[in-house]
Design a protein around this motif. Structure first.
Motif, PDB file in Angstrom:
ATOM      1  N   ARG A   1       0.824  -1.209   0.000  1.00  0.00           N
ATOM      2  CA  ARG A   1       0.000   0.000   0.000  1.00  0.00           C
ATOM      3  C   ARG A   1       0.858   1.260   0.000  1.00  0.00           C
ATOM      4  O   ARG A   1       0.468   2.291  -0.539  1.00  0.00           O
ATOM      5  CB  ARG A   1      -0.924  -0.024   1.222  1.00  0.00           C
ATOM      6  CG  ARG A   1      -1.761   1.229   1.430  1.00  0.00           C
ATOM      7  CD  ARG A   1      -2.633   1.530   0.243  1.00  0.00           C
ATOM      8  NE  ARG A   1      -3.330   2.810   0.388  1.00  0.00           N
ATOM      9  CZ  ARG A   1      -3.806   3.519  -0.616  1.00  0.00           C
ATOM     10  NH1 ARG A   1      -3.659   3.073  -1.868  1.00  0.00           N
ATOM     11  NH2 ARG A   1      -4.427   4.655  -0.404  1.00  0.00           N
ATOM     12  N   CYS A   2       2.068   1.159   0.577  1.00  0.00           N
ATOM     13  CA  CYS A   2       2.955   2.325   0.630  1.00  0.00           C
ATOM     14  C   CYS A   2       3.322   2.795  -0.770  1.00  0.00           C
ATOM     15  O   CYS A   2       3.431   4.001  -1.025  1.00  0.00           O
ATOM     16  CB  CYS A   2       4.213   1.982   1.412  1.00  0.00           C
ATOM     17  SG  CYS A   2       3.912   1.550   3.133  1.00  0.00           S
ATOM     18  N   ASP A   3       3.553   1.857  -1.669  1.00  0.00           N
ATOM     19  CA  ASP A   3       3.875   2.209  -3.049  1.00  0.00           C
ATOM     20  C   ASP A   3       2.617   2.552  -3.843  1.00  0.00           C
ATOM     21  O   ASP A   3       2.611   3.489  -4.660  1.00  0.00           O
ATOM     22  CB  ASP A   3       4.606   1.053  -3.731  1.00  0.00           C
ATOM     23  CG  ASP A   3       6.013   0.867  -3.186  1.00  0.00           C
ATOM     24  OD1 ASP A   3       6.605   1.865  -2.745  1.00  0.00           O
ATOM     25  OD2 ASP A   3       6.502  -0.273  -3.198  1.00  0.00           O
ATOM     26  N   GLU A   4       1.562   1.814  -3.614  1.00  0.00           N
ATOM     27  CA  GLU A   4       0.330   2.019  -4.382  1.00  0.00           C
ATOM     28  C   GLU A   4      -0.258   3.411  -4.151  1.00  0.00           C
ATOM     29  O   GLU A   4      -0.797   4.033  -5.079  1.00  0.00           O
ATOM     30  CB  GLU A   4      -0.694   0.947  -4.018  1.00  0.00           C
ATOM     31  CG  GLU A   4      -0.302  -0.458  -4.481  1.00  0.00           C
ATOM     32  CD  GLU A   4      -1.215  -1.526  -3.915  1.00  0.00           C
ATOM     33  OE1 GLU A   4      -2.177  -1.148  -3.184  1.00  0.00           O
ATOM     34  OE2 GLU A   4      -0.972  -2.720  -4.172  1.00  0.00           O
ATOM     35  N   MET A   5      -0.152   3.913  -2.929  1.00  0.00           N
ATOM     36  CA  MET A   5      -0.766   5.222  -2.667  1.00  0.00           C
ATOM     37  C   MET A   5      -0.003   6.349  -3.371  1.00  0.00           C
ATOM     38  O   MET A   5      -0.558   7.424  -3.601  1.00  0.00           O
ATOM     39  CB  MET A   5      -0.858   5.488  -1.166  1.00  0.00           C
ATOM     40  CG  MET A   5       0.455   5.665  -0.456  1.00  0.00           C
ATOM     41  SD  MET A   5       0.159   5.894   1.316  1.00  0.00           S
ATOM     42  CE  MET A   5       1.825   6.122   1.916  1.00  0.00           C
TER      43      MET A   5
END
Length: 402
Positions: free
Chosen positions: A265-269
């Motif tokens: 999620r850290c990269d996706e956001m």
């Protein structure tokens, strides 16, 4: 005078004449040989013969590289095995020149037989093996460091004349070790980092439907992932000043937000939520950009860079926003607000993806090639003042007024 005496003298005379003739003939042959082999008449053949012999010698010879110290606790330096042979360099690392062995095993060979010994200067010399017990004249001692000079853990003023080669992110290193590369999609050639890269010109207009659709859903301005809070570059002050003009979400030890390492999620956001990513470096040093910039380039987000590098030698034009191109933080914030509010301008920052792709390479490929380069075993160089070479590439003051 008797006939026997006359006959003896005649034989001696014939022998002397024959010997003289043979000497003249031998001398003539030597002269002719030297004339034929003279560079005045035979320079191309001499060069060709030498290169063919050198090529055969290199094909038979394997260079051996010893990793003397660990790489941040990793004795393998992120390689697959303790020892890699030519086939591993060819198949796993895709090295164009692969006739080398790379090992962290100090007893793999007698110490004097290694062609190169690599020292990681971001860690102190190992306590049990501070230095090799002996050094052969043909060996290359390699100064290796990916971090900025501020992370050097050696007293370099004690290591004058110690190193023969440098292996760092700097473009004037003997072996350039960047955090990432950009390759031309059409030719697959490495374009950057380079001292003088040739970049295509950004188009007057560009459309990417994926980025365009993501832009409409991006509700947050800028994100920054950081754990080193007090730095020589004063990047923390720049981020703090920037927050006076627009919202900046800071994740990690230096901020109020957190995102677990390895959480996708850290990269996706960064793709879905944020318009800009702050790729601020901890030091203002020539050519120094870290993996966070290249990681951001893999996401659908525009990086805002701050460092000591000339970013035109590293990234295509109009693919990033350089904070040092602005006189004040307010001017930077105004420009970010402009780009954020104009979808056509924002999407234009991704034009480079149609021409270039991100890649990485192992420095041991280039080090292997360097050790095989013609004349490498016949030429010895030393860094007489490695500290000045390394430290003088940095400065304390940025161009943007903080």
């Amino acid at each position: 005078m008797s006939m026997a005496v006359r006959s003896g003298r005649l034989v001696c005379g014939h022998r002397g004449a024959l010997l003289l003739l043979l000497l003249i003939l031998a001398g003539t042959l030597v002269i002719l040989h030297r004339i034929v082999q003279s560079p005045l008449l035979n320079q191309y053949e001499i060069l060709q013969d030498h290169l063919e012999r050198q090529q055969k010698q290199n094909a038979r010879s394997t260079r051996t590289i010893l990793l003397w110290s660990e790489f941040f606790g990793d004795p393998r330096w992120k390689l697959s095995w303790d020892t890699l042979g030519p086939q591993d360099l060819r198949d796993d690392l895709q090295c164009p020149v692969y006739q080398c062995e790379v090992t962290n095993q100090h007893d793999f060979l007698p110490m004097e037989l290694y062609d190169a010994i690599v020292f990681h200067a971001a860690e102190m010399f190992p306590l049990l093996r501070p230095l090799p017990s002996q050094r052969s004249p043909h060996q290359a001692y390699v100064f290796a460091l990916m971090e900025s000079p501020g992370e050097t853990k050696h007293r370099l003023d004690d290591e004058e004349g110690f190193y023969n080669l440098t292996m760092t992110y700097r473009l004037d290193s003997d072996v350039v070790w960047p955090y990432g590369q950009l390759l031309d999609i059409e030719t697959d050639a490495v374009v950057a980092p380079s001292a003088s890269p040739y970049w295509r010109k950004p188009p007057a207009s560009f459309n990417d439907s994926v980025v365009w659709d993501l832009w409409s859903g991006k509700t947050k301005m800028a994100a920054w992932f950081v754990s080193h809070c007090e730095t020589l570059s004063k990047r923390e002050i720049l981020a703090e000043r920037l927050q006076e003009f627009l919202p900046v979400d800071i994740y990690g030890k230096c901020g109020t937000l957190s995102c677990d390492r390895g959480d996708p999620r850290c990269d996706e956001m960064l793709d879905t939520d944020y318009l800009f990513y702050l790729a601020f470096e901890n030091s203002l040093c020539d050519d120094y950009v870290t993996e966070k910039l290249f990681d951001a380039l893999r996401r659908n987000i525009v990086p805002v860079v701050f460092g000591g590098a000339d970013y035109s030698r590293i990234l295509p034009p109009h693919s990033y926003i350089d904070a040092n191109r602005f006189e004040t933080v307010q001017e930077l914030a105004q420009y970010l607000n402009f780009v954020a509010g104009d979808p056509e301008e924002y999407v234009g920052y991704f034009w480079w993806r149609t021409h270039y792709r991100l890649a990485s390479t192992s420095p041991f490929c280039d080090l292997c090639a360097r050790l095989h380069a013609p004349g490498s075993v016949h030429k010895t160089q030393f860094y007489g003042d490695i500290q000045s070479w390394w430290f003088n590439s940095c400065r304390l003051k940025s161009q943007i007024h903080l």
